[in-house]
Enzyme design. Structure first.
Site, PDB file in Angstrom:
ATOM      1  N   ASP A  19       0.810  -1.226   0.000  1.00 21.20           N
ATOM      2  CA  ASP A  19       0.000   0.000   0.000  1.00 21.20           C
ATOM      3  C   ASP A  19       0.843   1.276   0.000  1.00 21.20           C
ATOM      4  OD1 ASP A  19      -2.203  -1.717   0.240  1.00 21.20           O
ATOM      5  OD2 ASP A  19      -1.998  -1.730   2.418  1.00 21.20           O
ATOM      6  N   LYS A  22       2.220   2.347  -5.101  1.00 25.17           N
ATOM      7  CA  LYS A  22       2.951   1.906  -6.298  1.00 25.17           C
ATOM      8  C   LYS A  22       2.134   2.123  -7.574  1.00 25.17           C
ATOM      9  CE  LYS A  22       3.419  -2.225  -4.415  1.00 25.17           C
ATOM     10  NZ  LYS A  22       2.964  -2.027  -3.043  1.00 25.17           N
ATOM     11  N   GLY A  46      -3.940  -4.348  -4.481  1.00 18.84           N
ATOM     12  CA  GLY A  46      -4.970  -3.384  -4.858  1.00 18.84           C
ATOM     13  C   GLY A  46      -4.259  -2.106  -5.249  1.00 18.84           C
ATOM     14  N   HIS A  47      -3.951  -1.966  -6.524  1.00 17.92           N
ATOM     15  CA  HIS A  47      -3.191  -0.809  -6.978  1.00 17.92           C
ATOM     16  C   HIS A  47      -4.155   0.275  -7.458  1.00 17.92           C
ATOM     17  CE1 HIS A  47       0.686  -3.371  -7.538  1.00 17.92           C
ATOM     18  NE2 HIS A  47       0.270  -3.278  -6.299  1.00 17.92           N
ATOM     19  N   GLN A 205       2.489  -5.862  -3.106  1.00 18.29           N
ATOM     20  CA  GLN A 205       2.822  -5.942  -1.671  1.00 18.29           C
ATOM     21  C   GLN A 205       4.139  -5.200  -1.418  1.00 18.29           C
ATOM     22  OE1 GLN A 205       1.871  -9.259  -3.190  1.00 18.29           O
ATOM     23  NE2 GLN A 205      -0.126  -8.389  -2.865  1.00 18.29           N
TER      24      GLN A 205
HETATM   25  P1  IMP Z   1      -2.267 -12.704   1.594  1.00 21.85           P
HETATM   26  O1  IMP Z   1      -1.267 -12.114   0.656  1.00 21.85           O
HETATM   27  O2  IMP Z   1      -3.684 -12.453   1.151  1.00 21.85           O
HETATM   28  O3  IMP Z   1      -1.986 -14.153   1.856  1.00 21.85           O
HETATM   29  O4  IMP Z   1      -2.115 -11.955   3.004  1.00 21.85           O
HETATM   30  C1  IMP Z   1      -0.951 -12.071   3.817  1.00 21.85           C
HETATM   31  C2  IMP Z   1      -0.641 -10.742   4.486  1.00 21.85           C
HETATM   32  O5  IMP Z   1      -0.254  -9.801   3.488  1.00 21.85           O
HETATM   33  C3  IMP Z   1      -1.826 -10.084   5.205  1.00 21.85           C
HETATM   34  O6  IMP Z   1      -1.318  -9.377   6.327  1.00 21.85           O
HETATM   35  C4  IMP Z   1      -2.365  -9.095   4.188  1.00 21.85           C
HETATM   36  O7  IMP Z   1      -3.054  -8.029   4.798  1.00 21.85           O
HETATM   37  C5  IMP Z   1      -1.080  -8.646   3.545  1.00 21.85           C
HETATM   38  N1  IMP Z   1      -1.255  -8.164   2.159  1.00 21.85           N
HETATM   39  C6  IMP Z   1      -1.398  -8.904   1.054  1.00 21.85           C
HETATM   40  N2  IMP Z   1      -1.513  -8.137  -0.032  1.00 21.85           N
HETATM   41  C7  IMP Z   1      -1.417  -6.869   0.391  1.00 21.85           C
HETATM   42  C8  IMP Z   1      -1.428  -5.606  -0.267  1.00 21.85           C
HETATM   43  O8  IMP Z   1      -1.520  -5.496  -1.497  1.00 21.85           O
HETATM   44  N3  IMP Z   1      -1.306  -4.519   0.530  1.00 21.85           N
HETATM   45  C9  IMP Z   1      -1.153  -4.609   1.888  1.00 21.85           C
HETATM   46  N4  IMP Z   1      -1.131  -5.770   2.531  1.00 21.85           N
HETATM   47  C10 IMP Z   1      -1.259  -6.886   1.803  1.00 21.85           C
END
Ligand code: IMP
Length: 404
Positions: A19, A22, A46-47, A205
């Site tokens: 977040d 990017k 979520g870009h 991420q």
């Molecule tokens: P997962 O990627 O859905 O398996 O989530 C694992 C961890 O990564 C959790 O803490 C999510 O909130 C975090 N996470 C995954 N994708 C994002 C992102 O795009 N932005 C912020 N946190 C993320």
């Protein structure tokens, strides 16, 4: 031997827990490149991009898609929820954005199968995942049980997997409507580099969520770090010359896991509201904290960052004081290095340096027009990280960006 190829490609990497903004950066920079390539993650990303005044969230499609004559590439390291991909393509098309030969999807990228969502349930509570079945997709890939995008061209091959009939229909419909997008992206990228075309790799991420280097186990299941570009796209290691590390002017985190610099409630709420800190994928309120240079020193080193993009400085406007963590105190001892153990990080008390706040950076377009206090704040970050800040984002609009 590869012969003469373009080696002046760029990568854009999130240095925090995702977040960082990017999407906006890639959307701004895409004009200088021939293609934008995603290399890891999936629809957990979520870009957010502001397109014609409207806030749009991309989950799988690279943020370069708004530039009609640029190629958007989904590399082999991305895990694909085909239902989400169809939805995203259709939604963009409805807004008049061309998606046809400008989107390419790797034959080697793995599908997120319907059964993975059942497996995901346990992790959703444990880690606070985005519930997009990212963990099961990568673990099934590593277990060699996965199905890849290229496989949807063979009904015979698919019949071995006992897939639900509805899902088979979805795959077939994707193949019929969008099958031409599925290609060998390794060969595509090779040809582009041979033709002296420039690629920017868009990380999803951030480094602190990296499966190897992040705050394990509170991480995602892929490598957002530059190593992920090599395994997630198949380009040679010596073809990236610029690595832009993206960080907010403060820190946020969603999901569970340690967060040493989290602000006290009142300031957090203020920042959450001014910074619009709600998840683009899940809508969850993000936890907010001060900038953590212990973490950033680590993540920018791991990533080989050559320049920094600092985002959302305007969300700190009007605070009387802003703080930056420069070290931790753990069990009575000062620690300057980011610990690898989650249980140590849980005990870490940040040691802060305090800065006078500033009034207005919102939508400022020139570096010289920034308040001196904000400049001093940024200078400290540059000196600490030994990397220059090249981009400063001062608001949500496309044009709210200073190039230093
Ligand atoms: P997962 O990627 O859905 O398996 O989530 C694992 C961890 O990564 C959790 O803490 C999510 O909130 C975090 N996470 C995954 N994708 C994002 C992102 O795009 N932005 C912020 N946190 C993320």
């Amino acid at each position: 031997m590869a012969g003469k190829i373009n080696k002046m490609n760029s990568a854009l990497i999130g240095l925090q827990w995702g977040d960082e903004g990017k999407g906006k950066l890639v959307d701004n920079l895409a004009g200088s490149f021939d293609a934008v390539c995603r290399y890891q993650g999936g629809a957990n990303a979520g870009h957010t991009v502001i397109y014609k005044g409207e806030k749009l969230s991309l989950h799988l499609i690279p943020s370069g898609i708004f530039h009609q004559n640029k190629l958007s590439i989904i590399g082999n390291g991305v895990v694909i929820d085909i239902v989400q991909l169809i939805k995203e393509i259709e939604e963009l098309k409805q807004r008049g954005i061309k998606i046809n030969d400008n989107l390419k999807i790797s034959k080697r990228s793995h599908l997120i199968l319907p059964s993975y969502f059942e497996e995901e349930k346990e992790m959703k509570d444990k880690i606070g995942t985005t519930a997009r079945a990212i963990g099961p997709a990568y673990s099934n890939k590593i277990l060699r049980k996965g199905i890849r995008m290229g496989d949807i061209n063979s009904p015979d091959y698919l019949s071995k997997f006992n897939l639900p009939p509805e899902y088979l229909k979805t795959l077939e419909s994707f193949r019929r409507n969008y099958g031409h997008m599925i290609t060998d992206t390794v060969e595509l990228l090779r040809k582009m580099l041979k033709d002296n075309k420039k690629i920017i790799f868009e990380g999803a991420q951030g480094v602190l969520l990296d499966i190897d280097f992040g705050t394990y186990p509170y991480v995602t299941s892929s490598n957002p770090t530059p190593g992920g570009i090599l395994t997630g796209s198949g380009i040679p290691p010596n073809t990236i010359s610029t690595i832009i590390g993206v960080t907010k002017a403060y820190t946020t985190r969603v999901g569970r896991g340690p967060f040493p610099t989290r602000m006290e409630k009142e300031t957090e709420e203020l920042i959450r509201n001014t910074g619009d800190e709600f998840g683009a994928t899940t809508g969850r309120p993000r936890n907010c904290g001060w900038l953590d240079l212990v973490a950033l020193k680590f993540s920018s080193w791991i990533s080989g960052v050559t320049e920094i993009a600092l985002t959302k400085i305007d969300a700190l406007d009007k605070l009387p004081e802003v703080k930056i963590a420069t070290a931790y105190e753990i069990d009575g001892e000062k620690q300057e290095y980011f610990p690898s153990e989650v249980w140590k990080l849980e005990k870490a008390n940040p040691i802060y340096k305090s800065f006078p706040g500033w009034n207005n950076t919102k939508s400022v377009k020139e570096y010289n027009n920034l308040p001196e206090e904000a400049k001093a704040y940024m200078k400290f970050i540059e000196d600490f990280l030994e990397v220059n800040i090249r981009y400063i984002s001062t608001g949500r609009e496309r044009g709210d960006l200073i190039r230093v």
